[in-house]
Design a protein around this motif. Structure first.
Motif, PDB file in Angstrom:
ATOM      1  N   GLU A 111     -10.648 -66.392  14.546  1.00 39.95           N
ATOM      2  CA  GLU A 111     -11.990 -66.822  14.138  1.00 39.95           C
ATOM      3  C   GLU A 111     -12.733 -65.614  13.578  1.00 39.95           C
ATOM      4  OE1 GLU A 111     -13.408 -69.772  14.270  1.00 39.95           O
ATOM      5  OE2 GLU A 111     -12.442 -70.993  15.825  1.00 39.95           O
ATOM      6  N   MET A 112     -13.974 -65.853  13.154  1.00 38.66           N
ATOM      7  CA  MET A 112     -14.860 -64.758  12.773  1.00 38.66           C
ATOM      8  C   MET A 112     -15.414 -64.111  14.045  1.00 38.66           C
ATOM      9  SD  MET A 112     -14.901 -64.818   9.407  1.00 38.66           S
ATOM     10  CE  MET A 112     -16.439 -64.167   8.732  1.00 38.66           C
ATOM     11  N   SER A 113     -15.906 -62.888  13.914  1.00 44.57           N
ATOM     12  CA  SER A 113     -16.344 -62.124  15.086  1.00 44.57           C
ATOM     13  C   SER A 113     -17.407 -62.853  15.907  1.00 44.57           C
ATOM     14  CB  SER A 113     -16.880 -60.756  14.651  1.00 44.57           C
ATOM     15  OG  SER A 113     -15.852 -59.947  14.141  1.00 44.57           O
ATOM     16  N   GLU A 114     -18.395 -63.452  15.241  1.00 43.49           N
ATOM     17  CA  GLU A 114     -19.490 -64.110  15.969  1.00 43.49           C
ATOM     18  C   GLU A 114     -18.973 -65.229  16.857  1.00 43.49           C
ATOM     19  OE1 GLU A 114     -19.333 -63.742  12.737  1.00 43.49           O
ATOM     20  OE2 GLU A 114     -20.786 -62.148  12.396  1.00 43.49           O
ATOM     21  N   GLN A 115     -18.085 -66.063  16.300  1.00 43.89           N
ATOM     22  CA  GLN A 115     -17.538 -67.172  17.080  1.00 43.89           C
ATOM     23  C   GLN A 115     -16.707 -66.671  18.249  1.00 43.89           C
ATOM     24  OE1 GLN A 115     -17.516 -67.016  13.777  1.00 43.89           O
ATOM     25  NE2 GLN A 115     -18.382 -68.897  12.955  1.00 43.89           N
ATOM     26  N   LEU A 116     -15.955 -65.601  18.020  1.00 47.52           N
ATOM     27  CA  LEU A 116     -15.124 -65.054  19.089  1.00 47.52           C
ATOM     28  C   LEU A 116     -15.976 -64.513  20.228  1.00 47.52           C
ATOM     29  CD1 LEU A 116     -12.471 -63.153  16.946  1.00 47.52           C
ATOM     30  CD2 LEU A 116     -12.139 -65.301  18.182  1.00 47.52           C
ATOM     31  N   ILE A 117     -17.024 -63.784  19.895  1.00 52.60           N
ATOM     32  CA  ILE A 117     -17.899 -63.233  20.936  1.00 52.60           C
ATOM     33  C   ILE A 117     -18.545 -64.347  21.734  1.00 52.60           C
ATOM     34  CG2 ILE A 117     -20.025 -61.919  21.320  1.00 52.60           C
ATOM     35  CD1 ILE A 117     -19.193 -60.216  18.858  1.00 52.60           C
ATOM     36  N   GLU A 118     -18.988 -65.398  21.070  1.00 50.64           N
ATOM     37  CA  GLU A 118     -19.600 -66.526  21.768  1.00 50.64           C
ATOM     38  C   GLU A 118     -18.595 -67.212  22.691  1.00 50.64           C
ATOM     39  OE1 GLU A 118     -22.292 -69.205  23.200  1.00 50.64           O
ATOM     40  OE2 GLU A 118     -22.628 -67.354  22.065  1.00 50.64           O
ATOM     41  N   GLN A 119     -17.356 -67.350  22.252  1.00 48.76           N
ATOM     42  CA  GLN A 119     -16.344 -67.993  23.090  1.00 48.76           C
ATOM     43  C   GLN A 119     -15.980 -67.132  24.293  1.00 48.76           C
ATOM     44  OE1 GLN A 119     -13.068 -69.570  20.629  1.00 48.76           O
ATOM     45  NE2 GLN A 119     -14.583 -69.892  19.016  1.00 48.76           N
TER      46      GLN A 119
END
Length: 304
Positions: free
Chosen positions: A122-130
């Motif tokens: 995924e993109m970084s933002e989505q990964l951090i949120e997950q």
């Protein structure tokens, strides 16, 4: 709770039953019992679709947390007995270069065969949120130096710069170096506006007082490379990753945009499976660390 989460994630009772290895009638019966106990319907059912009700939307995130807590408790007990089990859910950006992820996961599986490993790009933002939500245990992201990610713990793995990639025959194709003002004359293929990958480039040009035209926005580096090869624009990618993009010319850039690759995990602490994976990368999750941009003493790329 596992049945409800399975239906929500697969979008149907049949697929959920297959995932949970039970007959559909048993799964439906147990969900109906739970709905009766809760006094609310969790799903809108039609002949064509199954979707969550408002009550279901409220129930599923909490159910996931409860299931993850139960799995974590079991894994902690097994770790005390010397066994690393459970799951290792890993996320990564498509341009991760600080670690050989395939090699690291292969070595991990050989050492801990009882751990269920999964990988999501995924993109970084989505990964951090997950990671923040507990859907992922560990993620590899790329950010602007100095950026801080809320709700997770993080360590730097490598620092680097972006380079320009241009198609064959482009005026810059034969040059070793260029600069930001020259690149600002070009049309760009870039990642979506607001993403961490896009900010790495935008902030460098903004600091130089330059604006750029982005005609094509993408979410993967592979598609960025395809559009650049087609002559639709130029792109900028991490220098450590650029050599993997065949059919493109790489041009280094004076005052290039900087980036830092980080590994992130939940602020509540890693599971035993995740802690073992971080240790293999040379990352000590018990080290409080005040600077997430400081690279560990043992670089991940050299871990075995």
């Amino acid at each position: 709770m596992r049945y409800v989460v399975a239906v929500a994630e697969t979008g149907g009772f049949t697929r959920a039953a297959e995932r949970c290895h039970v007959v559909q009638s048993a799964l439906s019966h147990q969900i109906a019992r739970l709905e009766k106990e809760l006094g609310a319907r969790l799903f809108h059912r039609t002949s064509r679709s199954v979707r969550l009700t408002a009550a279901g939307e409220a129930f599923v995130p909490v159910a996931r947390q409860a299931l993850e807590a139960a799995d974590r408790a079991r894994a902690e007990v097994e770790a005390v007995a010397g066994e690393v089990r459970g799951r290792l859910a890993v996320g990564a950006i498509s341009t991760v270069a600080a670690v050989d992820l395939a090699r690291e996961l292969g070595a991990y599986r050989a050492r801990y065969p009882q751990v269920r490993i999964s990988l999501r790009m995924e993109m970084s933002e989505q990964l951090i949120e997950q990671v923040r939500q507990g859907t992922l245990d560990v993620a590899f992201v790329g950010l602007v130096p100095g950026a801080r990610s809320q709700g997770v713990r993080e360590r730097a793995l490598a620092h680097g710069e972006l380079v320009a990639v241009v198609p064959p025959g482009h005026p810059l194709a034969g040059r070793e170096w260029t600069d930001l003002p020259r690149l600002a004359e070009e049309t760009f293929v870039d990642f979506t506006a607001g993403s961490a990958a896009r900010r790495q480039r935008d902030e460098a040009f903004r600091a130089a007082g330059l604006t750029t035209e982005v005609a094509f926005e993408v979410t993967t580096v592979e598609f960025l490379a395809k559009l650049v090869r087609a002559g639709l624009g130029i792109g900028m990618v991490p220098q450590a990753f650029a050599s993997e993009l065949t059919g493109l010319s790489v041009v280094r850039v004076h005052s290039a945009p900087a980036r830092v690759e980080r590994v992130v995990w939940n602020r509540l602490g890693p599971s035993p499976a995740a802690a073992a994976f971080l240790a293999a990368l040379g990352v000590d999750p018990s080290d409080p660390g005040t600077d997430p941009d400081r690279v560990p003493a043992v670089p991940a790329a050299q871990s075995t």
